[in-house]
Scaffold this motif. Structure first.
Motif, short mmCIF file in Angstrom:
data_model
loop_
_atom_site.label_atom_id
_atom_site.label_comp_id
_atom_site.label_asym_id
_atom_site.label_seq_id
_atom_site.Cartn_x
_atom_site.Cartn_y
_atom_site.Cartn_z
N ARG A 46 -3.63 -19.76 -8.12
CA ARG A 46 -3.33 -18.49 -7.46
C ARG A 46 -4.56 -17.58 -7.51
O ARG A 46 -5.20 -17.45 -8.56
CB ARG A 46 -2.13 -17.80 -8.13
CG ARG A 46 -0.87 -18.65 -8.16
CD ARG A 46 -0.43 -19.12 -6.78
NE ARG A 46 -0.07 -18.03 -5.90
CZ ARG A 46 1.16 -17.50 -5.85
NH1 ARG A 46 2.12 -17.94 -6.66
NH2 ARG A 46 1.43 -16.52 -5.01
N LYS A 64 -5.90 -8.96 -5.68
CA LYS A 64 -4.45 -9.05 -5.50
C LYS A 64 -3.84 -7.65 -5.52
O LYS A 64 -4.41 -6.71 -6.08
CB LYS A 64 -3.84 -9.92 -6.60
CG LYS A 64 -3.91 -9.30 -7.99
CD LYS A 64 -3.23 -10.18 -9.02
CE LYS A 64 -3.24 -9.52 -10.40
NZ LYS A 64 -2.58 -10.35 -11.41
N ASP A 66 -0.07 -5.78 -6.23
CA ASP A 66 1.33 -5.88 -6.61
C ASP A 66 2.17 -4.70 -6.14
O ASP A 66 3.40 -4.82 -6.04
CB ASP A 66 1.46 -6.00 -8.14
CG ASP A 66 1.21 -7.41 -8.64
OD1 ASP A 66 1.32 -8.36 -7.83
OD2 ASP A 66 0.91 -7.57 -9.83
N ARG A 69 5.49 -4.88 -4.02
CA ARG A 69 6.07 -6.22 -4.13
C ARG A 69 7.21 -6.22 -5.15
O ARG A 69 7.06 -5.71 -6.26
CB ARG A 69 5.00 -7.22 -4.58
CG ARG A 69 3.92 -7.49 -3.54
CD ARG A 69 4.31 -8.63 -2.66
NE ARG A 69 3.35 -8.85 -1.58
CZ ARG A 69 3.53 -9.73 -0.60
NH1 ARG A 69 4.62 -10.48 -0.60
NH2 ARG A 69 2.64 -9.87 0.36
N LYS A 70 8.33 -6.80 -4.79
CA LYS A 70 9.45 -6.89 -5.73
C LYS A 70 9.15 -7.86 -6.86
O LYS A 70 9.62 -7.66 -7.99
CB LYS A 70 10.71 -7.33 -4.98
CG LYS A 70 11.22 -6.31 -3.97
CD LYS A 70 12.48 -6.80 -3.28
CE LYS A 70 12.98 -5.77 -2.29
NZ LYS A 70 14.21 -6.23 -1.57
N VAL A 71 8.38 -8.89 -6.57
CA VAL A 71 8.01 -9.88 -7.58
C VAL A 71 6.51 -9.79 -7.82
O VAL A 71 5.72 -10.13 -6.93
CB VAL A 71 8.38 -11.31 -7.12
CG1 VAL A 71 7.98 -12.32 -8.19
CG2 VAL A 71 9.87 -11.40 -6.82
N SER A 74 3.50 -12.16 -6.31
CA SER A 74 3.95 -12.92 -5.14
C SER A 74 3.04 -12.70 -3.94
O SER A 74 3.12 -13.45 -2.96
CB SER A 74 5.39 -12.53 -4.78
OG SER A 74 5.49 -11.15 -4.47
N GLY A 75 2.17 -11.72 -4.00
CA GLY A 75 1.25 -11.47 -2.90
C GLY A 75 -0.05 -12.23 -2.98
O GLY A 75 -0.93 -12.05 -2.13
N ARG A 76 -0.21 -13.08 -3.98
CA ARG A 76 -1.46 -13.81 -4.15
C ARG A 76 -1.50 -15.06 -3.27
O ARG A 76 -0.57 -15.86 -3.31
CB ARG A 76 -1.64 -14.24 -5.61
CG ARG A 76 -1.75 -13.10 -6.60
CD ARG A 76 -1.69 -13.60 -8.03
NE ARG A 76 -0.40 -14.23 -8.33
CZ ARG A 76 -0.08 -14.78 -9.49
NH1 ARG A 76 -0.98 -14.80 -10.47
NH2 ARG A 76 1.10 -15.33 -9.67
N THR A 78 -3.18 -18.85 -2.23
CA THR A 78 -3.41 -20.05 -3.03
C THR A 78 -4.71 -20.72 -2.61
O THR A 78 -4.99 -20.86 -1.41
CB THR A 78 -2.25 -21.04 -2.83
OG1 THR A 78 -1.03 -20.41 -3.22
CG2 THR A 78 -2.45 -22.30 -3.65
N ASP A 95 0.60 -16.96 2.71
CA ASP A 95 1.98 -17.00 3.20
C ASP A 95 2.52 -15.56 3.16
O ASP A 95 3.25 -15.18 2.25
CB ASP A 95 2.83 -17.93 2.34
CG ASP A 95 4.22 -18.15 2.90
OD1 ASP A 95 4.59 -17.46 3.88
OD2 ASP A 95 4.96 -19.00 2.36
N GLN A 97 0.72 -12.96 2.51
CA GLN A 97 0.10 -12.45 1.29
C GLN A 97 -1.20 -11.76 1.64
O GLN A 97 -1.66 -11.82 2.79
CB GLN A 97 -0.12 -13.60 0.30
CG GLN A 97 1.20 -14.23 -0.14
CD GLN A 97 1.04 -15.66 -0.64
OE1 GLN A 97 0.15 -16.39 -0.21
NE2 GLN A 97 1.93 -16.07 -1.53
#
Length: 291
Positions: A46, A64, A66, A69-71, A74-76, A78, A95, A97
């Motif tokens: 990630r 990155k 955050d 973002r809820k999680v 999750s915005g990172r 790959t 995706d 992100q």
């Protein structure tokens, strides 16, 4: 072993461009994001940060994000290593992100008279439902007001489009999505999914009206429109993977696909320079020269 803060081999985040990666055109180059270099990882593959291979400007690193973002995390995107289709080079898979350069003003002058050339070696998969026809792979639109900035996007039918939002300073509030002051420069043919392309956008230098040109896999423009320059336009943070630092709805206007190399010049390259650069990148990444 956990790979926190791992830098992939040949990292040159704080150094000059590697000799083996020298581009045939370097004047005005202010951003070189190369998936083979300067990618900082955590939790395996990630991407925590992507470092600019050009020294000495505010666009030093894209990180990155955050917020919104809820999680967390999750915005990172790959890191995908040694992809055979592009000559065993690395690529970053997004995706919906994003990676953000946190400087508000690093790219402001590109919209206010200097012009620009951006270059993306990339591929796409089928886009996901969000804002209709706005699946951005980069952009520095301002959050609010006239949303000034420049961006590159994929529509829902997989056509590339680009634009520069240069609204006159006296015009406030949300403006029409497209008109003569905010033209849509558009590829007539859709991109083929899972195929790598060289996509280039160019804005002319100067005041008054200048050209916006879009190129795919060659130095011949596939669409050109005129845009009025606003010397007081005020764009914002540059995002890779979405249209802006969209903390109010991260991912909603973002693309799904890969970015292998992303360049920005602070001037419009000449047709000859575009030809030299295109040939170099097409050869390096084994891109089919036809559309």
């Amino acid at each position: 072993m956990k790979l926190y803060h791992l830098l992939i081999p040949l990292l040159t985040a704080t150094g000059a461009i590697n000799a083996e990666n020298n581009l045939p055109v370097s004047k005005g180059l202010m951003l070189d994001l190369d998936a083979d270099h300067g990618v900082e990882l955590e939790e395996g593959n990630r991407v925590k940060a992507w470092h600019n291979q050009v020294k000495g400007n505010a666009a030093d690193v894209f990180v990155k994000r955050d917020e919104g973002r809820k999680v967390p995390g999750s915005g990172r995107p790959t890191l995908v290593q040694k992809v055979k289709k592009i000559g065993d080079h690395n690529t970053l898979a997004f995706d919906r992100q994003e990676l953000i350069n946190m400087d508000e003003d690093a790219f402001d002058n590109l919209l206010t008279g200097s012009g620009y050339t951006w270059v993306s070696v990339m591929s796409i998969v089928q886009q996901k439902k969000g804002k209709k026809d706005v699946n951005s792979f980069f952009g520095n639109l301002k959050n609010g007001s006239n949303y000034e900035g420049f961006w590159g996007c994929i529509d829902d039918a997989n056509h590339v489009w680009m634009g520069s939002r240069c609204w006159p300073v006296g015009k406030k509030g949300r403006q029409p999505f497209w008109n003569e002051k905010n033209p849509k420069v558009f590829a007539p043919k859709p991109l083929v999914l899972d195929r790598y392309y060289l996509v280039i956008g160019r804005m002319g230098a100067g005041q008054g009206k200048v050209n916006l040109d879009l190129f795919i896999n060659s130095a011949t423009a596939i669409d050109t429109k005129k845009v009025p320059v606003n010397p007081k336009a005020n764009s914002s943070k540059m995002a890779i993977g979405q249209e802006r630092d969209a903390t109010n709805h991260p991912g909603h206007e973002s693309f799904v696909g890969e970015i292998t190399r992303f360049l920005i010049f602070d001037r419009p390259l000449s047709n000859q320079e575009l030809s030299e650069l295109s040939k170099f990148l097409i050869k390096r990444y084994k891109i089919a020269s036809n559309e």
